[in-house]
Design an enzyme around this catalytic site. Sequence first.
Site, mmCIF file in Angstrom:
data_model
loop_
_atom_site.group_PDB
_atom_site.id
_atom_site.type_symbol
_atom_site.label_atom_id
_atom_site.label_comp_id
_atom_site.label_asym_id
_atom_site.label_seq_id
_atom_site.Cartn_x
_atom_site.Cartn_y
_atom_site.Cartn_z
ATOM 1 N NE ARG A 56 -2.855 0.531 3.366
ATOM 2 C CZ ARG A 56 -2.150 0.777 4.481
ATOM 3 N NH1 ARG A 56 -1.423 1.882 4.599
ATOM 4 N NH2 ARG A 56 -2.146 -0.087 5.459
ATOM 5 C CE1 TYR A 108 -15.785 12.049 -16.068
ATOM 6 C CE2 TYR A 108 -15.469 12.070 -13.702
ATOM 7 C CZ TYR A 108 -15.780 11.388 -14.862
ATOM 8 O OH TYR A 108 -16.081 10.056 -14.790
ATOM 9 C CG ASP A 185 -9.001 16.767 -15.013
ATOM 10 O OD1 ASP A 185 -8.336 16.176 -15.894
ATOM 11 O OD2 ASP A 185 -9.995 16.262 -14.463
ATOM 12 C CE LYS A 210 -12.124 8.681 -18.346
ATOM 13 N NZ LYS A 210 -12.433 9.934 -17.687
HETATM 14 C C1 LIG Z 1 -12.858 10.395 -16.399
HETATM 15 C C2 LIG Z 1 -12.434 11.695 -15.876
HETATM 16 C C3 LIG Z 1 -12.194 11.891 -14.504
HETATM 17 C C4 LIG Z 1 -12.436 10.812 -13.480
HETATM 18 O O1 LIG Z 1 -11.573 9.740 -13.664
HETATM 19 P P1 LIG Z 1 -11.930 8.206 -13.265
HETATM 20 O O2 LIG Z 1 -10.688 7.487 -13.615
HETATM 21 O O3 LIG Z 1 -13.124 7.812 -14.094
HETATM 22 O O4 LIG Z 1 -12.270 8.197 -11.814
HETATM 23 C C5 LIG Z 1 -11.747 13.139 -14.100
HETATM 24 N N1 LIG Z 1 -11.556 14.146 -14.981
HETATM 25 C C6 LIG Z 1 -11.787 13.990 -16.294
HETATM 26 C C7 LIG Z 1 -11.572 15.143 -17.233
HETATM 27 C C8 LIG Z 1 -12.241 12.772 -16.805
HETATM 28 O O5 LIG Z 1 -12.480 12.629 -18.102
#
Ligand SMILES: *Cc1c(COP(=O)(O)O)cnc(C)c1O
Length: 398
Positions: A56, A108, A185, A210
């Site tokens: 962890r 998001y 982000d 992504k």
């Molecule tokens: C998908 C996404 C998230 C969240 O990520 P997860 O891996 O699904 O928890 C945050 N910000 C953006 C821009 C995203 O596309």
Amino acid sequence: MTIENGSEKYEFGTKAIHSGAPVDGVTGAVISPISLSTTFAQSAPAQPLGQYEYSRSANPNRDNFETAVATLERAKHAIALGSGSAATALVIQSLPVGSHIVSGGDVYGGTHRYFTKVANTHGVDVTFVGDLVSDLEAKIQENTKLVWLETPSNPTLKVTDISRVAEILKNHESKTGNKILFAVDNTFLSPYISNPLVHGADIVVHSVTKYINGHSDVVMGVLAVTSDELHEKFRFLQNALGSVPSPFDSWLAHRGLKTLHLRVRQAATSAQQIAEFLQQHPGVVSVNYPGLKSHANHEAVLKQHRDGLGGGMISFRIKGGASAASKFTSTTKLFTLAESLGGIESLIEVPAVMTHSGIPREEREASGIYDDLIRLSVGIEDTNDLIEDISNALKTIN
Ligand SMILES: *Cc1c(COP(=O)(O)O)cnc(C)c1O
């Protein structure tokens, strides 16, 4: 060979392949084995044999992945987490009770949910603004501790000039002595197209799910920072919360990361051509794509995106309203109707009824998310096949 973090000697693709990728010292394996052991032997109490104690706290596969991400984001440290949402939650959790956040609108859906339904239960308040460059200064309070930005925004793909936001925060700090952290982000662009830390951000957030993993088979997140103090704070909190990715997922995401530059370049090249095709099509009302010269923030794109690339995400309004959007997205053959983005396969969705259905209509439409808006995640299939798929589906509408 492994490339030292911070080395600017090599270009992106070389770093993607070689950073965090040491040859195994015992077997000579060129690709690191997956290290599944949860615990590591000690030679005497509190004397670990190697650099690991318990998985962890740290794990070899996670370490390698983090080294690679830190290098590619031009950061000093990266912290991999179980999801992008866990990365967002960790940043918000690190703020003191009574803190205030100013966030760009159009974030998001899960981030919006965390900000409005979870952060407040820990005494953290969020103010959303339409445009950080013009609106931020007026919204800063004495207890403002964090500014949150998603660029390009989701799904209308507005681009915000990162360095101008950083400048506002720096001016505020020199006037008041209050340091406000700036988180970006960077999920939609990936470190191949943009490195927000270089433009003045303090924290970069990614949903690794992504583009970074890129094969739609891992849910993971990562934070990248340069400050040692932030790194220590986040690392401590992650170990306390336990929001860690598995060794297998870390290994898979690292494998995906090695082809990031090839995938993102291909997706962006196709997306540019698709956006231009859509723009001249009589069945289309309007197109949002940062790579188009007509994009409202094209200047910021040229400033902070590699080679002015627009990325792999497009949104557009189709003629014929919600029913046309529904028919079109159910008709494409190569673009699969599904949420998510950033994978090798092309995806299509209707934000108003899918990813953004949780946002009230009025608020949604104020930021351009109408019932006829369609979002594309362009994959790495051949460009002409993708354009033909869209062209054929558009023919079925009228
Ligand atoms: C998908 C996404 C998230 C969240 O990520 P997860 O891996 O699904 O928890 C945050 N910000 C953006 C821009 C995203 O596309």
